[in-house]
Design an enzyme around this catalytic site. Sequence first.
Site, PDB file in Angstrom:
ATOM      1  N   LYS A  12     -26.213  -8.671 -19.279  1.00 25.05           N
ATOM      2  CA  LYS A  12     -25.667  -8.335 -17.788  1.00 25.05           C
ATOM      3  C   LYS A  12     -25.463  -6.891 -17.865  1.00 25.05           C
ATOM      4  O   LYS A  12     -24.986  -6.377 -18.644  1.00 25.05           O
ATOM      5  CB  LYS A  12     -24.325  -9.303 -17.730  1.00 25.05           C
ATOM      6  CG  LYS A  12     -23.635  -8.533 -16.363  1.00 25.05           C
ATOM      7  CD  LYS A  12     -22.053  -9.314 -16.543  1.00 25.05           C
ATOM      8  CE  LYS A  12     -21.353  -8.557 -17.679  1.00 25.05           C
ATOM      9  NZ  LYS A  12     -21.124  -7.092 -17.290  1.00 25.05           N
ATOM     10  N   ASP A 139     -16.378 -12.837 -17.349  1.00 25.46           N
ATOM     11  CA  ASP A 139     -17.884 -12.660 -17.100  1.00 25.46           C
ATOM     12  C   ASP A 139     -18.460 -13.664 -17.163  1.00 25.46           C
ATOM     13  O   ASP A 139     -19.932 -13.643 -16.621  1.00 25.46           O
ATOM     14  CB  ASP A 139     -18.689 -11.438 -18.099  1.00 25.46           C
ATOM     15  CG  ASP A 139     -18.210 -10.003 -17.646  1.00 25.46           C
ATOM     16  OD1 ASP A 139     -17.414  -9.753 -16.485  1.00 25.46           O
ATOM     17  OD2 ASP A 139     -18.233  -9.262 -18.600  1.00 25.46           O
TER      18      ASP A 139
END
Length: 294
Positions: A12, A139
């Site tokens: 990410k 996240d």
Amino acid sequence: MLLPLTTRAPAKVNLTLRVLGRRADGYHELDSLVAFAGVGDELSLTPGEPAGVQVSGPFAAGLSSGDDNLVLKAERVLREEIAGLRSGRFHLVKRLPVASGIGGGSADAAAALRLLARLNDLPPSHPALLAAAGRIGADVPVCLEARARMMRGIGERLGPPLRLPRLFALLVNPGMAVETAPVFRTLGLQAGQEYAGGVAAFDADGSSPATPASLIVALAASGNDLQAPARAVAPVIGEVLSALSATPGCRLARMSGSGATCFALFDDCRASAEAGKLLAKQQPGWWMKPTVLR
């Protein structure tokens, strides 16, 4: 014996990261454009085998296979959400640096949730998956689908998926793990304090530039509010950014998340690959991967 189920856990990358302030409960409100890379970890699940996780790969030594592993935490949390959850033994191939600002652990946890959903015939939209993701870490929800989108709040508010133009990038980590908490402490916000951070790259409606060049222009107008405090915690981040900025064809160099991984954007895959070769000669101890962000 049933065949293993497998999935990728892509890195990410926070293309932008704006800090809006610190809430009364101590958590920081964020506004971030997130994309995902073509590189990542790999996770498999062998149904019916004794529970646990085996870790291999280049960065296996930096990761525990005990109860604090986020793959096993994902299993425990989802088991609390879904009675009678079927499971097995996980095998994680750890290719991403640990504590590096590119969501490796969160991506691994999200991958575990996806595999458990497949094994238990749960649709990707099952509310228990998102509930579990939010309980594991900030996240993890955005990593469930691993699609570009805006991430807001502490990670719990996700915008619609975005069709970003492909960005050719070079990811670089100097081999230093940077914990998130010291970076936020260095930012110095008190509970309830707002922060005049950078400019958001996108409007709230989720619209995005249509070409790589226009996207890079929009990104350049924004930034990562954690970059300066992270450089204070780990000055080597400044060295990485300087090295990336000096590579031929670099259009933008920025840190991802709370560091220490940084990325540079280029016009094409050849330029990013050549930049990687050049930096590998200058800094053979750094981890670097040319990739595509989308």
